[in-house]
Scaffold this motif. Structure first.
Motif, PDB file in Angstrom:
ATOM      1  N   PRO A  87       0.815  -1.220   0.000  1.00 51.98           N
ATOM      2  CA  PRO A  87       0.000   0.000   0.000  1.00 51.98           C
ATOM      3  C   PRO A  87       0.849   1.271   0.000  1.00 51.98           C
ATOM      4  CG  PRO A  87       0.027  -0.973   2.185  1.00 51.98           C
ATOM      5  CD  PRO A  87       0.734  -1.943   1.288  1.00 51.98           C
ATOM      6  N   TYR A  88       2.156   1.103   0.168  1.00 52.49           N
ATOM      7  CA  TYR A  88       3.085   2.227   0.157  1.00 52.49           C
ATOM      8  C   TYR A  88       3.840   2.291  -1.168  1.00 52.49           C
ATOM      9  CZ  TYR A  88       2.649   1.829   5.279  1.00 52.49           C
ATOM     10  OH  TYR A  88       2.184   1.745   6.565  1.00 52.49           O
ATOM     11  N   GLU A  89       4.244   3.489  -1.564  1.00 54.23           N
ATOM     12  CA  GLU A  89       5.313   3.596  -2.546  1.00 54.23           C
ATOM     13  C   GLU A  89       6.613   3.267  -1.822  1.00 54.23           C
ATOM     14  OE1 GLU A  89       4.723   3.793  -5.532  1.00 54.23           O
ATOM     15  OE2 GLU A  89       2.779   4.784  -5.723  1.00 54.23           O
ATOM     16  N   LEU A  90       7.513   2.591  -2.499  1.00 57.34           N
ATOM     17  CA  LEU A  90       8.745   2.119  -1.865  1.00 57.34           C
ATOM     18  C   LEU A  90       9.966   2.629  -2.609  1.00 57.34           C
ATOM     19  CD1 LEU A  90       7.648  -1.576  -1.201  1.00 57.34           C
ATOM     20  CD2 LEU A  90       7.649   0.331   0.422  1.00 57.34           C
ATOM     21  N   THR A  91      10.957   3.057  -1.848  1.00 58.76           N
ATOM     22  CA  THR A  91      12.243   3.468  -2.405  1.00 58.76           C
ATOM     23  C   THR A  91      13.332   2.629  -1.747  1.00 58.76           C
ATOM     24  OG1 THR A  91      11.489   5.747  -2.716  1.00 58.76           O
ATOM     25  CG2 THR A  91      13.875   5.366  -2.714  1.00 58.76           C
ATOM     26  N   TYR A  92      14.267   2.148  -2.565  1.00 56.95           N
ATOM     27  CA  TYR A  92      15.389   1.346  -2.071  1.00 56.95           C
ATOM     28  C   TYR A  92      16.680   2.043  -2.489  1.00 56.95           C
ATOM     29  CZ  TYR A  92      11.645  -2.165  -2.095  1.00 56.95           C
ATOM     30  OH  TYR A  92      10.456  -2.832  -1.919  1.00 56.95           O
ATOM     31  N   ILE A  93      17.548   2.302  -1.516  1.00 55.97           N
ATOM     32  CA  ILE A  93      18.799   2.994  -1.806  1.00 55.97           C
ATOM     33  C   ILE A  93      19.971   2.154  -1.300  1.00 55.97           C
ATOM     34  CG2 ILE A  93      20.158   5.087  -1.468  1.00 55.97           C
ATOM     35  CD1 ILE A  93      17.567   6.602  -1.020  1.00 55.97           C
ATOM     36  N   PHE A  94      20.834   1.742  -2.233  1.00 55.87           N
ATOM     37  CA  PHE A  94      22.051   1.002  -1.924  1.00 55.87           C
ATOM     38  C   PHE A  94      23.223   1.928  -2.252  1.00 55.87           C
ATOM     39  CE2 PHE A  94      18.728  -1.902  -3.218  1.00 55.87           C
ATOM     40  CZ  PHE A  94      18.810  -2.963  -2.332  1.00 55.87           C
ATOM     41  N   TYR A  95      24.013   2.280  -1.241  1.00 55.10           N
ATOM     42  CA  TYR A  95      25.010   3.327  -1.484  1.00 55.10           C
ATOM     43  C   TYR A  95      26.408   2.909  -1.029  1.00 55.10           C
ATOM     44  CZ  TYR A  95      23.977   4.524   3.431  1.00 55.10           C
ATOM     45  OH  TYR A  95      23.780   4.484   4.791  1.00 55.10           O
ATOM     46  N   ASP A  96      27.370   3.672  -1.498  1.00 57.52           N
ATOM     47  CA  ASP A  96      28.787   3.353  -1.339  1.00 57.52           C
ATOM     48  C   ASP A  96      29.450   4.227  -0.275  1.00 57.52           C
ATOM     49  OD1 ASP A  96      28.114   5.349  -3.379  1.00 57.52           O
ATOM     50  OD2 ASP A  96      30.278   5.674  -3.517  1.00 57.52           O
ATOM     51  N   ASN A  97      30.651   3.806   0.141  1.00 56.28           N
ATOM     52  CA  ASN A  97      31.586   4.625   0.934  1.00 56.28           C
ATOM     53  C   ASN A  97      31.015   5.152   2.249  1.00 56.28           C
ATOM     54  OD1 ASN A  97      34.195   4.793  -0.486  1.00 56.28           O
ATOM     55  ND2 ASN A  97      32.957   5.596  -2.170  1.00 56.28           N
ATOM     56  N   GLU A  98      30.313   4.301   2.980  1.00 58.35           N
ATOM     57  CA  GLU A  98      29.831   4.719   4.294  1.00 58.35           C
ATOM     58  C   GLU A  98      30.902   4.543   5.365  1.00 58.35           C
ATOM     59  OE1 GLU A  98      27.923   4.294   8.287  1.00 58.35           O
ATOM     60  OE2 GLU A  98      29.112   2.821   7.181  1.00 58.35           O
ATOM     61  N   GLU A  99      31.800   3.568   5.156  1.00 56.46           N
ATOM     62  CA  GLU A  99      32.769   3.217   6.194  1.00 56.46           C
ATOM     63  C   GLU A  99      34.009   4.117   6.207  1.00 56.46           C
ATOM     64  OE1 GLU A  99      31.988   1.337   8.459  1.00 56.46           O
ATOM     65  OE2 GLU A  99      30.739  -0.327   7.799  1.00 56.46           O
ATOM     66  N   VAL A 100      34.014   5.149   5.389  1.00 60.28           N
ATOM     67  CA  VAL A 100      35.158   6.061   5.321  1.00 60.28           C
ATOM     68  C   VAL A 100      34.691   7.475   5.653  1.00 60.28           C
ATOM     69  CG1 VAL A 100      36.553   4.649   3.779  1.00 60.28           C
ATOM     70  CG2 VAL A 100      34.825   6.171   2.808  1.00 60.28           C
ATOM     71  N   GLU A 101      35.530   8.463   5.391  1.00 59.25           N
ATOM     72  CA  GLU A 101      35.210   9.828   5.794  1.00 59.25           C
ATOM     73  C   GLU A 101      33.910  10.317   5.153  1.00 59.25           C
ATOM     74  OE1 GLU A 101      38.651  10.198   2.733  1.00 59.25           O
ATOM     75  OE2 GLU A 101      37.956   8.785   4.264  1.00 59.25           O
ATOM     76  N   ALA A 102      33.244  11.211   5.894  1.00 59.32           N
ATOM     77  CA  ALA A 102      31.909  11.661   5.509  1.00 59.32           C
ATOM     78  C   ALA A 102      31.870  12.302   4.130  1.00 59.32           C
ATOM     79  CB  ALA A 102      31.374  12.642   6.550  1.00 59.32           C
ATOM     80  N   THR A 103      32.970  12.905   3.697  1.00 60.84           N
ATOM     81  CA  THR A 103      32.970  13.584   2.398  1.00 60.84           C
ATOM     82  C   THR A 103      32.786  12.615   1.236  1.00 60.84           C
ATOM     83  OG1 THR A 103      35.402  13.473   2.377  1.00 60.84           O
ATOM     84  CG2 THR A 103      34.388  15.511   3.193  1.00 60.84           C
ATOM     85  N   LYS A 104      33.074  11.329   1.434  1.00 63.62           N
ATOM     86  CA  LYS A 104      32.942  10.336   0.364  1.00 63.62           C
ATOM     87  C   LYS A 104      31.610   9.584   0.414  1.00 63.62           C
ATOM     88  CE  LYS A 104      37.902   9.409  -0.167  1.00 63.62           C
ATOM     89  NZ  LYS A 104      38.964   8.361  -0.135  1.00 63.62           N
ATOM     90  N   ASN A 105      30.844   9.783   1.450  1.00 59.60           N
ATOM     91  CA  ASN A 105      29.634   8.996   1.678  1.00 59.60           C
ATOM     92  C   ASN A 105      28.657   9.096   0.511  1.00 59.60           C
ATOM     93  OD1 ASN A 105      26.764   8.619   2.696  1.00 59.60           O
ATOM     94  ND2 ASN A 105      27.908   7.950   4.493  1.00 59.60           N
ATOM     95  N   GLY A 106      28.253   7.928  -0.023  1.00 57.09           N
ATOM     96  CA  GLY A 106      27.367   7.901  -1.182  1.00 57.09           C
ATOM     97  C   GLY A 106      25.994   8.469  -0.910  1.00 57.09           C
ATOM     98  N   LEU A 107      25.479   8.302   0.306  1.00 56.21           N
ATOM     99  CA  LEU A 107      24.175   8.872   0.606  1.00 56.21           C
ATOM    100  C   LEU A 107      24.270  10.394   0.703  1.00 56.21           C
ATOM    101  CD1 LEU A 107      21.310   7.764   1.017  1.00 56.21           C
ATOM    102  CD2 LEU A 107      21.661   8.015   3.474  1.00 56.21           C
ATOM    103  N   GLY A 108      25.405  10.880   1.150  1.00 55.14           N
ATOM    104  CA  GLY A 108      25.621  12.326   1.132  1.00 55.14           C
ATOM    105  C   GLY A 108      25.619  12.865  -0.286  1.00 55.14           C
ATOM    106  N   ARG A 109      26.233  12.115  -1.194  1.00 58.64           N
ATOM    107  CA  ARG A 109      26.235  12.525  -2.603  1.00 58.64           C
ATOM    108  C   ARG A 109      24.814  12.529  -3.158  1.00 58.64           C
ATOM    109  NH1 ARG A 109      29.152   8.789  -4.113  1.00 58.64           N
ATOM    110  NH2 ARG A 109      27.707   7.431  -5.221  1.00 58.64           N
ATOM    111  N   ILE A 110      24.045  11.512  -2.809  1.00 56.56           N
ATOM    112  CA  ILE A 110      22.651  11.452  -3.251  1.00 56.56           C
ATOM    113  C   ILE A 110      21.864  12.632  -2.678  1.00 56.56           C
ATOM    114  CG2 ILE A 110      20.508  10.126  -3.031  1.00 56.56           C
ATOM    115  CD1 ILE A 110      22.332   7.587  -3.091  1.00 56.56           C
TER     116      ILE A 110
END
Length: 361
Positions: free
Chosen positions: A121-144
């Motif tokens: 009954p919901y719209e669903l979004t799935y996000i698989f992202y890179d570079n979480e385990e390193v410095e925040a500037t590289k974080n894929g969710l930050g880029r998104i």
């Protein structure tokens, strides 16, 4: 990917424990996520009912059926460096291997749901992202968040970080700072001609040793702060009085502080010393009063505790999107050589999420 390489194949008709093993066996240390991202993208495009886009080594997919509410599920696909713990193996009721807990068992739940859940009954979004385990500037969710901000929007975000199948609300903020002492270089045989910068760091270490962490209650959830030296550097040679010493500290702060508040605290705490902030990420409040999040918490059941550590719920909170941590991995085993996840929690996690996402609101 070069012409002599092929995309690894994932079988998403398998059960979630088997899917966990498949993605664990595709090594994806931070910065080397491409093969796994390729495999995930291939399967999500093949599903046929999802809009899919790729940015770097992050893959995003969503349904677009005009429904009133949207739930976002997110998880990072990178791991810390492999420590002789690949390929995966199952022993008894646990699956072992690099990333099993943090957080490929959670990614497996997302993949299974993305491939098979077509009647929500919901719209669903799935996000698989890179570079979480390193410095925040590289974080894929930050880029998104910077380039595809609208993909994060929803009425609820579930981050499948390891929580042992329990709910962990909000997260601590994190800040790293370098505290520097300076002296005068001299020959160690004539030490009185110099001023030892390493010795001058003693008061810094004493302040840290005397520090008493603050405990903060927010929405009935207790957060505990932490301030620790994580690196000390100084010295030139075995016969030279050093003229510089640096102490790197990590401050884990509760959600009652902003990043600016945390910086002000560190500057005051280290009054008299040179302090440089080198990295930071904001905390996230629990948001348990939000009705959609409260309904999800009621569906999962059990006690809700604080998230000790920083997670990307912080990025959703910055956009006023209620977010919570819920995943099958064991946070106490994350990053360890003996990293593992309990197989029944992986199976139960899929059941809980599928039930919630197919129950009319």
């Amino acid at each position: 990917m070069s012409a002599d390489q092929t995309t690894p194949t994932l079988d998403l008709t398998a059960d979630v424990v088997a899917i966990t093993a498949q993605i664990v066996d595709i090594e994806s240390v931070s910065g080397n996520e491409r093969a796994l991202a390729d495999a995930i993208e291939q399967q999500l495009r093949a599903a046929g009912h999802l809009e899919v886009i790729r940015t770097g080594d992050a893959v995003m997919a969503r349904t677009e059926g005009g429904k009133d509410r949207r739930v976002v599920l997110a998880g990072h696909i990178d791991t810390v460096p492999v420590a002789g713990n690949l390929p995966s193996r199952i022993e008894g009721d646990r699956i072992y291997g690099c990333g099993t807990s943090d957080m490929k068992s959670g990614d497996a739940l997302m993949l299974k749901l993305a491939a098979t859940l077509t009647d929500s009954p919901y719209e669903l979004t799935y996000i698989f992202y890179d570079n979480e385990e390193v410095e925040a500037t590289k974080n894929g969710l930050g880029r998104i968040a910077r380039e595809y901000r609208h993909w994060l929007y929803g009425d609820l975000a579930i981050l499948l970080e390891p929580t042992n199948g329990l709910l962990e609300a909000g997260c601590q903020g994190t800040m790293r700072a370098v505290v520097t002492t300076r002296g005068t270089r001299a020959h160690s045989a004539r030490a009185w001609l110099g001023d030892n910068a390493i010795h001058a760091a003693a008061p810094i270490l004493q302040r840290l040793a005397d520090y008493q962490p603050e405990r903060v209650d927010i929405d009935g959830i207790e957060y505990r702060e932490g301030l620790n030296a994580v690196r000390i550097e100084g010295g030139i040679a075995g016969n030279i009085i050093p003229d510089e010493c640096t102490v790197t500290v990590n401050f884990r702060f509760a959600p009652h502080r902003s990043v600016a508040d945390a910086e002000a605290f560190l500057q005051e705490f280290f009054t008299g010393f040179e302090v440089e902030i080198t990295d930071s990420a904001p905390a996230a409040v629990p948001a348990l009063s939000d009705p959609v999040l409260a309904t999800f918490a009621g569906h999962v059941g059990g006690e809700v505790s604080a998230k000790y550590g920083w997670t990307d719920v912080s990025r959703f909170a910055a956009f006023k999107i209620p977010a919570i941590n819920y995943g099958p991995g064991d946070p106490n085993l994350a990053h360890k050589q003996e990293e593992s996840a309990q197989t029944d929690l992986i199976t139960e996690g899929e059941r809980v999420l599928r039930d919630y996402l197919t129950t009319p609101y």
